[in-house]
Design a protein around this motif. Structure first.
Motif, mmCIF file in Angstrom:
data_model
loop_
_atom_site.group_PDB
_atom_site.id
_atom_site.type_symbol
_atom_site.label_atom_id
_atom_site.label_comp_id
_atom_site.label_asym_id
_atom_site.label_seq_id
_atom_site.Cartn_x
_atom_site.Cartn_y
_atom_site.Cartn_z
ATOM 1 N N GLU A 250 32.838 32.454 50.182
ATOM 2 C CA GLU A 250 31.945 33.397 50.857
ATOM 3 C C GLU A 250 32.752 34.457 51.630
ATOM 4 N N THR A 251 32.260 35.640 51.708
ATOM 5 C CA THR A 251 31.019 36.175 51.178
ATOM 6 C C THR A 251 31.208 36.563 49.710
ATOM 7 N N ARG A 252 30.162 36.346 48.907
ATOM 8 C CA ARG A 252 30.266 36.608 47.478
ATOM 9 C C ARG A 252 30.221 38.111 47.189
ATOM 10 N N GLY A 253 30.755 38.449 46.045
ATOM 11 C CA GLY A 253 30.711 39.851 45.619
ATOM 12 C C GLY A 253 31.289 40.012 44.236
ATOM 13 N N LYS A 254 30.790 41.004 43.499
ATOM 14 C CA LYS A 254 31.265 41.244 42.148
ATOM 15 C C LYS A 254 32.747 41.616 42.158
ATOM 16 N N PHE A 255 33.399 41.313 41.044
ATOM 17 C CA PHE A 255 34.832 41.617 40.927
ATOM 18 C C PHE A 255 35.015 42.973 40.261
ATOM 19 N N HIS A 256 35.913 43.765 40.822
ATOM 20 C CA HIS A 256 36.252 45.066 40.249
ATOM 21 C C HIS A 256 37.731 45.077 39.927
ATOM 22 N N LYS A 257 38.055 45.597 38.771
ATOM 23 C CA LYS A 257 39.426 45.600 38.301
ATOM 24 C C LYS A 257 40.344 46.340 39.257
ATOM 25 N N ASN A 258 41.515 45.757 39.496
ATOM 26 C CA ASN A 258 42.557 46.340 40.353
ATOM 27 C C ASN A 258 42.141 46.457 41.818
ATOM 28 N N GLU A 259 41.094 45.744 42.218
ATOM 29 C CA GLU A 259 40.675 45.821 43.616
ATOM 30 C C GLU A 259 41.537 44.913 44.497
ATOM 31 N N GLU A 260 41.630 45.242 45.753
ATOM 32 C CA GLU A 260 42.257 44.360 46.737
ATOM 33 C C GLU A 260 41.123 43.626 47.440
ATOM 34 N N MET A 303 36.554 31.545 34.835
ATOM 35 C CA MET A 303 36.339 32.880 35.417
ATOM 36 C C MET A 303 37.436 33.218 36.423
ATOM 37 N N MET A 304 37.861 32.246 37.200
ATOM 38 C CA MET A 304 38.939 32.504 38.163
ATOM 39 C C MET A 304 40.239 32.880 37.443
ATOM 40 N N ASP A 305 40.507 32.188 36.341
ATOM 41 C CA ASP A 305 41.684 32.550 35.536
ATOM 42 C C ASP A 305 41.540 33.959 34.983
ATOM 43 N N GLY A 306 40.326 34.315 34.586
ATOM 44 C CA GLY A 306 40.092 35.622 33.986
ATOM 45 C C GLY A 306 40.307 36.770 34.945
ATOM 46 N N VAL A 307 40.026 36.562 36.238
ATOM 47 C CA VAL A 307 40.169 37.651 37.225
ATOM 48 C C VAL A 307 41.439 37.492 38.061
ATOM 49 N N GLY A 308 42.248 36.480 37.737
ATOM 50 C CA GLY A 308 43.526 36.306 38.431
ATOM 51 C C GLY A 308 43.428 35.697 39.817
ATOM 52 N N LEU A 309 42.380 34.923 40.071
ATOM 53 C CA LEU A 309 42.224 34.253 41.359
ATOM 54 C C LEU A 309 42.519 32.764 41.183
ATOM 55 N N PRO A 310 42.884 32.080 42.268
ATOM 56 C CA PRO A 310 43.208 30.646 42.151
ATOM 57 C C PRO A 310 41.996 29.845 41.673
#
Length: 468
Positions: A250-260, A303-310
């Protein structure tokens, strides 16, 4: 749990598969994929191999596992049990219930997701057949909404036929556990007219299985099975469950490419919801519909692997693990359950190890008083019943233990108990009149197989009143 997660927690007021009008919401879960799902496949293969193969395994030409309710004869792991051993079965059920409670306190509903027959057959047999015939969850939903054209008729009919055949195989396997594979083979090869009752029973049980896995499905877990509702009593904040790490997500939110990313790691893709067979959102926390099948863990990790998150946003963890970010610990409540479990298990092992191969009932014949015999002796007439709990004939002899006297069989010269069977008869016990001191004298009789004493039975000897 964070406010954003529990806000508007109306999900706790209803079952995920039923709408506000009480109408059923059909589930079309997407096909899971991942490490845990692969492990479940292997575990299910072992499970199904044992289930379908166990009736065919024999020891000394007898089934290793038989639950013959009709004849009240049970064979468990090669040992035969009769109604006289019911107390062992009752204690075994108590041990099983305590074990389920202990296991749930420590590991949550792992049993439901990995070992429950309903889940294994539904998710690893019928659901996979459904994916093969109708496609993934989205394709199944489109097919359900489509008009009855040729394609839908072929797919639906194929699924129903396959489901019925598998249900028939399951019903026959259960019958093999009751009557044995040899007897089942006879029923299959003999004319149907000779076993019409058994055939009707098979059709009924096949229909039940077909109905459960075609229509009832997840309703067995969410509505019928009481185990999910026991979670509120059995689970605590240290129980390991399939949990969403709201501290991190939390807080949830959509993933955007190259975002910090400055918000939580949950990208709100809802893949965890799409793969759930009971239709819940695991991000809401522990719910009675959750069967701990781990499909949401695999979906989230992908999905976490796909967006590069743990990975591990959804994982096996306790509430305290997540809330306090600490390691799991073995609490005093868990220790208490374990101690009780070990004690009951010890008693069960002791009962099994001291269980005799021959069960004997010896009762004085009703309505008979003592008989005066020659040579200053008294006699009593007794009825005996002896049960052989092994697969070998047994010859036994009876010898006085705490009295001087003789034992004479009526109509028999020796006692031979047939394997897996019983005998009944009568006998006289003769005692010297001088040895009888009371109206009732307690006797102990040794039961010997050859020179080995295998049991001791107690009874009473009725004599005349005597003045002391």
């Amino acid at each position: 749990m964070s406010e954003s997660v529990i806000k508007g927690a109306s999900f706790r007021d209803k079952v995920a598969t039923v709408d506000q009008k009480g109408k059923r919401i059909w589930m079309f879960p997407h096909k899971p994929a991942g490490k845990l799902y692969s492990l479940r496949i292997w575990a299910s293969l072992v499970y199904l191999t044992v289930f379908f193969g166990l009736p065919f395994i024999k020891v000394n030409d007898h089934p290793v596992f038989l639950i013959n309710i009709l004849e009240r004869r049970f064979i468990l792991f090669g040992q035969i049990f009769w109604p006289q051993d019911f107390f062992i079965f009752a204690l075994g059920m108590v041990v099983f219930i305590v074990f389920v409670a202990l296991f749930t306190v420590v590991f949550g509903r792992v049993f439901c997701g990995w070992a429950c027959p309903q889940t294994v057959f539904m998710e690893m047999v019928f659901r996979r057949l459904e994916y093969w015939i109708e496609g993934n969850g989205a394709q199944q939903k489109l097919l359900a909404q489509a008009p009855w054209n040729t394609d839908k008729i072929i797919k639906k009919t194929s699924k129903w036929v396959v489901f019925w055949v598998v249900s028939f195989i399951i019903a026959n396997t259960f019958l093999a556990y009751v009557i044995g594979v040899d007897e089942l083979g006879k029923l299959i090869t003999e004319p149907m007219s000779k076993n019409i009752g058994t055939f009707i029973s098979l059709i009924i049980f096949t229909t039940v299985f077909f109905f459960v896995y075609l229509w009832l499905r997840e309703q067995v877990c969410t509505v019928i099975c009481p185990y999910g509702r026991m979670q509120g009593v059995l689970l605590d904040r240290d129980s390991v469950i399939v949990a969403y790490d709201y501290k991190r997500g939390e807080t949830r939110g959509k993933f955007h490419k190259n975002e910090e990313r400055t918000i939580g790691d949950c990208i709100d893709c809802e893949q965890c919801v799409k793969v759930c067979p009971t239709g819940i959102d695991i991000r809401h926390g522990t719910q009675l519909e959750c069967i701990n099948c781990t499909a949401c863990i695999d979906a989230c990790n992908k999905m976490m692997d796909g967006v590069g998150l743990p990975t591990g946003l959804i994982r096996y963890a306790s509430e305290n693990n997540i809330a306090e970010k600490r390691q799991w610990k073995f609490t005093w409540r868990m220790k208490a359950y374990s101690i009780v479990m070990c004690l009951l298990l010890g008693v069960l092992v002791w009962l099994l190890s001291t269980r005799t191969d021959v069960g004997i009932t010896l009762l004085r014949t009703p309505g008979q008083l003592y008989q005066e015999q020659a040579n200053n002796q008294m006699s009593n007439l007794y009825n005996y019943r002896m049960l052989n709990k092994t697969f070998k004939d047994k010859e036994v002899t009876l010898k006085p233990e705490n009295f001087e006297g003789t034992i004479k069989l009526v109509g028999e010269s020796r006692i031979v108990i047939p394997k897996d069977g019983y005998i009944a008869g009568t006998m006289f016990i003769y005692i010297n009149n001088n040895s009888i001191k009371d109206r009732k004298t307690q006797l102990k009789i040794g039961v010997y197989e050859g020179k080995e004493k295998i049991n001791t039975i107690s009874t009473s000897f009725l004599g005349p009143f005597k003045d002391h």
